[in-house]
Motif scaffolding. Structure first.
Motif, PDB file in Angstrom:
ATOM      1  N   ALA A 166      14.316  78.816  46.590  1.00 52.23           N
ATOM      2  CA  ALA A 166      14.159  77.814  45.576  1.00 52.23           C
ATOM      3  C   ALA A 166      15.173  77.048  44.998  1.00 52.23           C
ATOM      4  O   ALA A 166      15.458  76.984  44.035  1.00 52.23           O
ATOM      5  N   LEU A 167      14.987  75.339  45.243  1.00 49.05           N
ATOM      6  CA  LEU A 167      15.417  74.451  44.133  1.00 49.05           C
ATOM      7  C   LEU A 167      15.017  73.659  44.091  1.00 49.05           C
ATOM      8  O   LEU A 167      14.390  72.973  44.248  1.00 49.05           O
ATOM      9  N   PHE A 168      15.149  73.830  42.285  1.00 47.59           N
ATOM     10  CA  PHE A 168      14.715  73.038  41.646  1.00 47.59           C
ATOM     11  C   PHE A 168      15.917  71.781  41.084  1.00 47.59           C
ATOM     12  O   PHE A 168      16.411  72.247  40.095  1.00 47.59           O
ATOM     13  N   ALA A 169      15.446  70.325  41.546  1.00 47.18           N
ATOM     14  CA  ALA A 169      16.392  69.251  41.376  1.00 47.18           C
ATOM     15  C   ALA A 169      15.342  68.292  41.384  1.00 47.18           C
ATOM     16  O   ALA A 169      14.236  67.734  41.647  1.00 47.18           O
ATOM     17  N   THR A 170      16.703  67.405  40.498  1.00 46.04           N
ATOM     18  CA  THR A 170      16.074  65.528  39.562  1.00 46.04           C
ATOM     19  C   THR A 170      15.573  65.090  41.216  1.00 46.04           C
ATOM     20  O   THR A 170      16.133  64.913  42.304  1.00 46.04           O
ATOM     21  N   ALA A 175      16.763  78.406  42.000  1.00 44.29           N
ATOM     22  CA  ALA A 175      18.152  77.252  41.465  1.00 44.29           C
ATOM     23  C   ALA A 175      17.733  76.300  40.624  1.00 44.29           C
ATOM     24  O   ALA A 175      16.911  75.416  41.488  1.00 44.29           O
ATOM     25  N   VAL A 176      18.177  75.907  39.320  1.00 47.61           N
ATOM     26  CA  VAL A 176      17.350  75.188  38.581  1.00 47.61           C
ATOM     27  C   VAL A 176      19.109  74.344  38.335  1.00 47.61           C
ATOM     28  O   VAL A 176      20.123  74.833  38.123  1.00 47.61           O
ATOM     29  N   CYS A 177      19.053  72.523  38.802  1.00 45.06           N
ATOM     30  CA  CYS A 177      20.471  72.051  38.558  1.00 45.06           C
ATOM     31  C   CYS A 177      19.911  70.544  39.206  1.00 45.06           C
ATOM     32  O   CYS A 177      19.310  69.860  39.524  1.00 45.06           O
ATOM     33  N   LEU A 178      19.778  70.363  37.773  1.00 49.09           N
ATOM     34  CA  LEU A 178      19.411  68.729  37.630  1.00 49.09           C
ATOM     35  C   LEU A 178      20.464  67.674  37.087  1.00 49.09           C
ATOM     36  O   LEU A 178      21.207  68.390  36.766  1.00 49.09           O
ATOM     37  N   LEU A 179      20.219  66.053  37.024  1.00 52.88           N
ATOM     38  CA  LEU A 179      21.128  65.475  37.027  1.00 52.88           C
ATOM     39  C   LEU A 179      21.883  65.362  35.375  1.00 52.88           C
ATOM     40  O   LEU A 179      21.320  65.504  34.560  1.00 52.88           O
TER      41      LEU A 179
END
Length: 658
Positions: free
Chosen positions: A79-83, A153-157
């Motif tokens: 899973a992807l956690f993104a802004t 995967a955690v990818c935030l601005l």
């Protein structure tokens, strides 16, 4: 004792260093579970050395688990956690064609399907928080996450600069009652460019559970055998503990090629040719890297299997030309070789393991470079009759005789590898004629002279341990931690103190993670002219003078692109720091004495001639000749002279024609 074990597509190589004594062994790879082949190779090399597992002080492992999983798409459900508003970054990519002139060519599908892309209610800007993380809403989204998700995967601005929100998302994921691996972008890659950072973090999350399970098996087998826990070769050319590698699967994608590149660079320098092209031809593929001043060239990122990885890596170009590469006739009637390979199972036709298609190894056997009466390393016996049937069938399809078909297969494979060398040299503004060609791998020395002639290179180096050089390179790998930070400094902000502050902070973190008393700190600076889209990496001091960086960058830009602009504003984009412990020293000489073994017919060009055969490392000889080393074979064509350097490296030079 130091132990290195490298898993290849066909063979698993082991090298054991005991003081000045190097013992090597090969074992067939086991694609279904690489750890089985690792154990077999270790047992073989220990038996040959008359050593016990308890005598081994350090065990370094190079593998292709991550590479294979990425290329085959057999990864963890992620899973992807993104802004919010940026969850489709991986699928959108750079909006560039996969291939410029093939409109039908497509990028690989995203690893994260739309239903597993979770919008995170938060927002950061370059200066900090614009919208606080809504933790209650995040928890409700986590409650709806499917049970079969293995990794996140955690990818935030702006997470690379302001990681607090990423840390809190990771804490919420870890707090749920499920065993989910979590990769955050600031820990995995830590650089700007949203797509590359996001894609790298996703690859890291997708590979880490698989890599953890594999390394747990290897570690368990090592513990049962009485071996120390393994270190793992990372893509950047350094080694790290298995636990560190298991947490970040993306760091090991080029683990296998990195060992050969590091070993090749070390031995090229010791042979007196620190500037060299290192060519590693194994059973499945050929890896090409470049050594400058005895250190393998590195890059800050590349694509593997069409997926972007913004990580420190050895700069390697791979083509599907190995000993097991299958020769075939294309729709237009042309002879082609690879990228499909017979691999370890069933292997080339001449292995007598069920393979029926013609391969490069079959062709080399028929041309006389290999001897059916002499088993290959690993105890593989060759069947010339099986090779004749496989190559002969292809020859009939092409309207060629058996010898013409075999010679054509070898020539096509050599041309493909020469093209790979051009990619790493000519296309980078480097003249290959000024470099030596260091050939290794089980099949590399067989093709070295042909590749050198194609590129007008005059000097070929072949280490005596060339067949297992990747495993030797693992022994020589330095324990290392690579760290990066994007800073984006221009004008007055680009100062010695500003760069030194970043280097010092990264070095302190790396030293703590490495946990070694004696450490070497190396800094590299990614620079560009303001307004450019891409950077060049420049090595520098820990407290670099901007004027020194400027001169070095202008020179590198001139070499790469043919021009420089001393009046343009310079921008420091990213600082890279490598914190390394001292690498083990290799023995002064790795060679065994040679013995004449008569002669046999071999085909060079279009002529079949009588070639002298030597087993071991000779003092000197002229071609045509065949030198049978412990795990590889060197073909010395007519017009080439071969001598031995002090460390046992075979130095082959092309004579002037006429």
């Amino acid at each position: 004792m130091l132990l290195g074990v490298d898993v290849g597509g066909t063979f698993t190589d082991a090298a054991l260093l005991d003081g000045d004594r190097l013992t090597t062994a090969k074992s067939p790879s086991t694609p279904s579970d690489q750890s089985e082949g690792v154990v077999a190779a270790v047992e073989s090399v220990l038996e040959r050395a008359g050593a016990r597992a308890g005598d081994v002080e350090r065990f370094v492992h190079g593998m292709t688990v991550g590479t294979n999983a990425l290329l085959e798409g057999k990864v963890a459900r992620t899973a992807l956690f993104a802004t919010e508003g940026f969850t489709d970054l991986e699928e959108l990519g750079r909006q560039a064609r996969a291939e410029l002139y093939r409109l039908c060519a497509a990028h690989p599908p995203p690893l994260v399907p739309p239903e597993l892309r979770v919008p995170v209610p938060e927002r950061n800007g370059p200066e900090g928080v614009l919208r606080e993380l809504d933790e209650a809403e995040l928890e409700s989204k986590l409650d709806r996450l499917p049970e079969d998700v293995e990794s996140a995967a955690v990818c935030l601005l702006w997470g690379f600069r302001h990681p607090e929100h990423e840390r809190r998302v990771a804490e919420h994921l870890s707090g749920h009652d499920r065993n989910v691996h979590v990769s955050t972008s600031h820990e995995t890659v830590g650089v700007f460019r949203e797509y590359e950072r996001c894609a790298t973090t996703i690859v890291d999350a997708a590979l880490s559970p698989l890599l953890r399970r594999y390394l747990e098996r290897v570690s368990s087998r090592a513990r049962d055998a009485g071996l120390p826990q393994p270190d793992v070769m990372l893509s950047g050319g350094g080694a790290a503990a298995a636990g560190v590698a298991a947490r970040h699967g993306s760091w090991t994608v080029l683990s296998g090629p990195a060992g050969g590149a590091v070993g090749g660079a070390r031995l090229a320098e010791r042979a007196g040719s620190p500037d060299a092209v290192c060519l590693d031809m194994g059973g499945t593929s050929c890896d090409v890297s470049v050594s400058r001043a005895g250190r393998v060239r590195e890059t800050g990122g590349r694509e593997v299997g069409g997926r972007a990885l913004a990580l420190p890596m050895v700069d390697v170009h791979t083509v599907g030309a190995g000993g097991g590469s299958i020769a075939w006739r294309d729709a237009g009637g042309a002879l082609r070789v690879g990228p499909r390979s017979a691999g370890a199972d069933p292997g080339p036709a001449c292995y007598r393991r069920g393979g029926e298609e013609p391969t490069v190894t079959d062709a080399n056997l028929l041309l006389g470079y290999l001897d059916a009466a002499s088993p290959l390393a690993g105890g593989v016996e060759l069947d010339a009759g099986a090779a004749e049937r496989a190559v002969g069938e292809l020859g009939r399809e092409l309207g060629l005789s058996l010898q013409e078909a075999a010679a054509g297969i070898v020539r096509v494979a050599s041309t493909e590898m020469a093209r790979a060398v051009r990619v790493m040299t000519v296309e980078r503004g480097v003249d290959p004629r000024r470099l030596a060609l260091l050939a290794f791998g089980g099949a590399g020395p067989l093709h070295a002279a042909a590749i050198a002639e194609e590129l007008d290179m005059r000097l070929v180096l072949v280490p005596p341990s060339s067949g297992v050089l990747s495993a030797v390179g693992l022994i020589a790998a330095e324990p290392r931690r690579d760290l990066v930070e994007s800073v984006l400094l221009t004008g007055d902000r680009l100062s010695r103190d500003a760069a030194a502050e970043v280097v010092g902070r990264l070095a302190e973190r790396g030293a703590k993670e490495l946990g070694r008393s004696e450490q070497d700190v190396r800094a590299t600076y990614d620079l560009r002219y303001a307004g450019q889209a891409f950077e060049l990496s420049i090595a520098g001091d820990a407290r670099p003078e901007p004027d020194d960086l400027r001169r070095a960058f202008d020179a590198a830009h001139e070499e790469r692109y043919g021009y420089s602009d001393p009046d343009a504003e310079l921008e420091l984009v990213t600082v890279r720091v490598a914190v390394a412990a001292r690498a083990p020293e290799l023995p002064a000489r790795l060679a065994a004495e040679a013995e004449r073994a008569g002669s046999r017919p071999a085909v060079f060009g279009s002529e079949r001639v009588e070639a002298a055969v030597v087993r071991g490392v000779p003092d000197a000889l002229d071609g045509p000749a065949i030198v049978e080393l412990a795990e590889s074979t060197l073909a010395v064509p007519p017009g080439w002279h071969c001598a031995t350097a002090a460390d046992g490296t075979l130095v082959m030079e092309r004579r002037e024609r006429g």
